[in-house]
Design a protein around this motif. Structure first.
Motif, PDB file in Angstrom:
ATOM      1  N   LEU A 183       0.843  -1.210   0.000  1.00 30.06           N
ATOM      2  CA  LEU A 183       0.000   0.000   0.000  1.00 30.06           C
ATOM      3  C   LEU A 183       0.875   1.256   0.000  1.00 30.06           C
ATOM      4  CD1 LEU A 183      -2.770   1.378   0.114  1.00 30.06           C
ATOM      5  CD2 LEU A 183      -2.720   1.136   2.596  1.00 30.06           C
ATOM      6  N   LYS A 184       1.986   1.185   0.741  1.00 23.02           N
ATOM      7  CA  LYS A 184       2.911   2.332   0.772  1.00 23.02           C
ATOM      8  C   LYS A 184       3.388   2.629  -0.657  1.00 23.02           C
ATOM      9  CE  LYS A 184       7.248   1.838   2.445  1.00 23.02           C
ATOM     10  NZ  LYS A 184       8.291   1.771   3.477  1.00 23.02           N
ATOM     11  N   GLN A 185       3.839   1.575  -1.346  1.00 20.52           N
ATOM     12  CA  GLN A 185       4.370   1.732  -2.700  1.00 20.52           C
ATOM     13  C   GLN A 185       3.298   2.274  -3.648  1.00 20.52           C
ATOM     14  OE1 GLN A 185       7.534   1.547  -2.847  1.00 20.52           O
ATOM     15  NE2 GLN A 185       7.362   2.278  -4.963  1.00 20.52           N
ATOM     16  N   GLU A 186       2.109   1.707  -3.534  1.00 22.19           N
ATOM     17  CA  GLU A 186       1.023   2.140  -4.427  1.00 22.19           C
ATOM     18  C   GLU A 186       0.670   3.609  -4.177  1.00 22.19           C
ATOM     19  OE1 GLU A 186      -2.059  -0.817  -4.717  1.00 22.19           O
ATOM     20  OE2 GLU A 186      -3.244   0.425  -6.094  1.00 22.19           O
ATOM     21  N   THR A 187       0.759   4.017  -2.901  1.00 26.35           N
ATOM     22  CA  THR A 187       0.443   5.416  -2.576  1.00 26.35           C
ATOM     23  C   THR A 187       1.497   6.343  -3.181  1.00 26.35           C
ATOM     24  OG1 THR A 187      -0.487   4.614  -0.493  1.00 26.35           O
ATOM     25  CG2 THR A 187      -0.174   6.989  -0.690  1.00 26.35           C
ATOM     26  N   TYR A 188       2.786   5.949  -3.078  1.00 27.40           N
ATOM     27  CA  TYR A 188       3.837   6.778  -3.691  1.00 27.40           C
ATOM     28  C   TYR A 188       3.573   6.926  -5.187  1.00 27.40           C
ATOM     29  CZ  TYR A 188       6.982   6.568   0.403  1.00 27.40           C
ATOM     30  OH  TYR A 188       7.548   6.704   1.642  1.00 27.40           O
ATOM     31  N   GLU A 189       3.238   5.793  -5.832  1.00 22.20           N
ATOM     32  CA  GLU A 189       3.087   5.815  -7.288  1.00 22.20           C
ATOM     33  C   GLU A 189       1.849   6.590  -7.736  1.00 22.20           C
ATOM     34  OE1 GLU A 189       3.304   1.662  -8.277  1.00 22.20           O
ATOM     35  OE2 GLU A 189       5.379   1.592  -7.548  1.00 22.20           O
ATOM     36  N   LEU A 190       0.762   6.397  -6.996  1.00 22.17           N
ATOM     37  CA  LEU A 190      -0.512   6.973  -7.438  1.00 22.17           C
ATOM     38  C   LEU A 190      -0.717   8.407  -6.953  1.00 22.17           C
ATOM     39  CD1 LEU A 190      -3.061   5.970  -8.923  1.00 22.17           C
ATOM     40  CD2 LEU A 190      -4.009   5.388  -6.699  1.00 22.17           C
ATOM     41  N   ILE A 191      -0.389   8.652  -5.697  1.00 26.85           N
ATOM     42  CA  ILE A 191      -0.706   9.952  -5.077  1.00 26.85           C
ATOM     43  C   ILE A 191       0.477  10.913  -5.154  1.00 26.85           C
ATOM     44  CG2 ILE A 191      -1.541  11.054  -2.917  1.00 26.85           C
ATOM     45  CD1 ILE A 191      -3.619   9.127  -3.991  1.00 26.85           C
ATOM     46  N   ARG A 192       1.676  10.360  -5.206  1.00 25.81           N
ATOM     47  CA  ARG A 192       2.916  11.162  -5.215  1.00 25.81           C
ATOM     48  C   ARG A 192       2.917  12.210  -4.102  1.00 25.81           C
ATOM     49  NH1 ARG A 192       5.820   9.722  -9.267  1.00 25.81           N
ATOM     50  NH2 ARG A 192       4.873   8.712 -11.055  1.00 25.81           N
ATOM     51  N   PRO A 193       2.800  11.761  -2.846  1.00 26.15           N
ATOM     52  CA  PRO A 193       2.774  12.732  -1.741  1.00 26.15           C
ATOM     53  C   PRO A 193       4.162  13.339  -1.532  1.00 26.15           C
ATOM     54  CG  PRO A 193       2.825  10.507  -0.871  1.00 26.15           C
ATOM     55  CD  PRO A 193       2.747  10.368  -2.350  1.00 26.15           C
ATOM     56  N   SER A 194       4.189  14.479  -0.850  1.00 26.30           N
ATOM     57  CA  SER A 194       5.481  15.138  -0.633  1.00 26.30           C
ATOM     58  C   SER A 194       6.156  14.572   0.612  1.00 26.30           C
ATOM     59  CB  SER A 194       5.263  16.645  -0.494  1.00 26.30           C
ATOM     60  OG  SER A 194       4.376  16.884   0.582  1.00 26.30           O
ATOM     61  N   LYS A 195       5.484  13.674   1.330  1.00 24.10           N
ATOM     62  CA  LYS A 195       6.021  13.163   2.597  1.00 24.10           C
ATOM     63  C   LYS A 195       6.310  11.675   2.512  1.00 24.10           C
ATOM     64  CE  LYS A 195       4.669  16.768   5.429  1.00 24.10           C
ATOM     65  NZ  LYS A 195       3.347  17.049   5.938  1.00 24.10           N
ATOM     66  N   GLU A 196       7.217  11.239   3.403  1.00 25.73           N
ATOM     67  CA  GLU A 196       7.546   9.821   3.474  1.00 25.73           C
ATOM     68  C   GLU A 196       6.410   9.045   4.162  1.00 25.73           C
ATOM     69  OE1 GLU A 196      10.883   7.270   5.583  1.00 25.73           O
ATOM     70  OE2 GLU A 196      11.559   9.312   5.055  1.00 25.73           O
ATOM     71  N   ILE A 197       6.213   7.804   3.756  1.00 28.45           N
ATOM     72  CA  ILE A 197       5.176   6.974   4.393  1.00 28.45           C
ATOM     73  C   ILE A 197       5.869   5.814   5.099  1.00 28.45           C
ATOM     74  CG2 ILE A 197       3.126   5.537   3.958  1.00 28.45           C
ATOM     75  CD1 ILE A 197       2.644   7.253   1.441  1.00 28.45           C
ATOM     76  N   ARG A 198       5.367   5.453   6.259  1.00 29.48           N
ATOM     77  CA  ARG A 198       5.961   4.375   7.054  1.00 29.48           C
ATOM     78  C   ARG A 198       4.986   3.189   7.083  1.00 29.48           C
ATOM     79  NH1 ARG A 198       7.878   5.926  13.098  1.00 29.48           N
ATOM     80  NH2 ARG A 198       9.154   7.308  11.847  1.00 29.48           N
ATOM     81  N   THR A 199       5.510   1.983   6.957  1.00 28.47           N
ATOM     82  CA  THR A 199       4.611   0.822   7.065  1.00 28.47           C
ATOM     83  C   THR A 199       4.459   0.437   8.534  1.00 28.47           C
ATOM     84  OG1 THR A 199       5.336  -0.056   4.933  1.00 28.47           O
ATOM     85  CG2 THR A 199       4.242  -1.608   6.413  1.00 28.47           C
ATOM     86  N   ILE A 200       3.227   0.372   8.997  1.00 28.42           N
ATOM     87  CA  ILE A 200       2.946  -0.270  10.293  1.00 28.42           C
ATOM     88  C   ILE A 200       1.833  -1.287  10.004  1.00 28.42           C
ATOM     89  CG2 ILE A 200       2.170  -0.020  12.689  1.00 28.42           C
ATOM     90  CD1 ILE A 200       3.385   2.729  12.827  1.00 28.42           C
TER      91      ILE A 200
END
Ligand code: GMT
Length: 377
Positions: free
Chosen positions: A155-172
């Protein structure tokens, strides 16, 4: 470390994100934190009044001028009130829409710069992220959060690819309440359902939406049932229920498939099951997998989203390509016909949940994230 005042906003109704948010709140409260649920109703797994927990219900006025009642605005308003009145330290939003966005708005309204942590649960990105009427707000919610977590690497990877947020995402990862989910003696349920002792039991639990691909479960069960005397328990309800009933009749499985509806006794139902199937076309994590595994049930899953991060292929279940009906059936038959393999997978499923998805471990990860955010200020 000092105890915190934590605001949690989530969907209180049936659904994985609400379950995770509620159980997290309960466990945080048991660890001494003060937890404030800000929701449209009492979270459904919050059974009784528990110490350190308060529920702030959002009320929405009905006015003739509104074509649509503005729940989101009322939620932001309630969040701002709770921030001030309860002197919250931190806000935790579960599911981006509308909770991350309303948290940002509520914080601005309150004028108190407390940190916001948003947990993405799956469809808030994998479905809403493709909806052009909402995708921009998903991005806004993530960017306005001080920290964003995702329930799997996928989900983290998909969010980076689709949403391109300016912030880092952490997996929990998601976690399990071990006090509820453990093997129990529920043999009476098998007897009560009129299932023969010798029949193997397969189970599928979901909200019966299209993404769950229940038709693939039925079609592979049809193959399995020809080889192994068995029954399939379908637990849950939702928009696909009628279509599934029709398919079961068409496949001539009316006597073999049991529709149990929504049930509260999932640990019992898992405990009498030999195999759990989750072959969705989208699944950020698959909470039901760890619920089944904690009760010692091996799982068959599709190679989608977070499912391969939960089932360890060949160790405690099998992963097959999405839509591989024959492959699912072949894997299931292997487990059902080999008691030694089934016992090994069952042991490993429980070990895996204990080691990777224990409530102790995951709640600590969230707690550390909260303290880290408060230190950053
Ligand atoms: O479709 C569901 O299972 C409900 C949905 C939700 O929004 O509550 O579940 C999502 O969040 C769960 C908890 O984090 C995850 O375990 C599910 O995989 C995820 N569902 C999807 O990604 C389809």
């Amino acid at each position: 470390m000092r105890n915190l005042k934590i605001g949690i906003t989530c969907y209180p109704s049936l659904g994985g994100s609400g379950v995770v948010a509620t159980e997290l709140g309960i466990l945080l409260a048991e660890r001494g934190h003060e937890v404030h649920f800000i929701t449209s109703g009492r979270p459904f797994r919050l059974y009784m009044d528990q110490p350190n927990i308060k529920v702030h219900e959002v009320e929405v006025g009905q006015y003739a001028v509104f074509k649509f009642t503005p729940y989101d605005i009322a939620l932001a308003n309630k969040i701002s009130e709770v921030i001030i009145e309860e002197e919250l330290d931190i806000l935790h939003a579960h599911y981006a829409v509308p909770h991350a966005i309303c948290s940002a708005l509520g914080r601005d309204m309150a004028g108190v710069p407390i940190p916001i942590i948003t947990t993405l649960h799956g469809t808030d990105v994998t479905i809403l992220g493709h909806d052009r009427t909402l995708a921009g707000t998903v991005k806004y919610g993530i960017n306005k959060s001080d920290m964003t977590t995702a329930v799997s690497h996928s989900l983290k990877q998909e969010t980076y690819e689709l949403i391109r947020p300016s912030k880092e995402i952490r997996t929990i990862y998601n976690f399990i309440d071990e006090r509820q989910y453990r093997p129990v003696d529920a043999h009476h349920i098998k007897v009560g359902l009129g299932i023969a002792e010798s029949d193997k039991l397969l189970i599928h639990v979901s909200n019966f939406r299209k993404v769950k691909r229940i038709e693939d479960v039925i079609r592979s069960f049809s193959i399995i049932n020809r080889e192994v005397p068995s029954k399939l328990l379908l637990v849950g309800d939702g928009p696909e229920a009628e279509a599934i009933h029709t398919l079961v009749q068409e496949e001539g499985l009316g006597m073999e498939v049991l529709f149990l509806g929504k049930r509260d006794d999932l640990p019992d139902l898992f405990s009498i099951s030999d195999l759990n199937m989750l072959v969705s076309e989208k699944e950020a994590f698959g909470l039901v997998l760890i619920e089944a595994m904690a009760c010692g049930v091996p799982c068959i899953g599709s190679d989608i989203g977070g499912i391969p991060e939960v089932i360890e292929d060949g160790k405690n279940g099998f992963i097959r390509p999405l839509g591989d009906i024959e492959g699912y059936a072949e894997s299931a038959i292997r487990i059902l016909k080999d008691p030694e393999l089934a016992a090994k997978f069952s042991e490993d499923a429980m070990r895996s949940v204990r080691e990777r998805f224990s409530s102790e471990r995951i709640v600590r990860e969230y707690e550390s994230a909260y303290y880290e955010l408060l230190e950053r200020k």
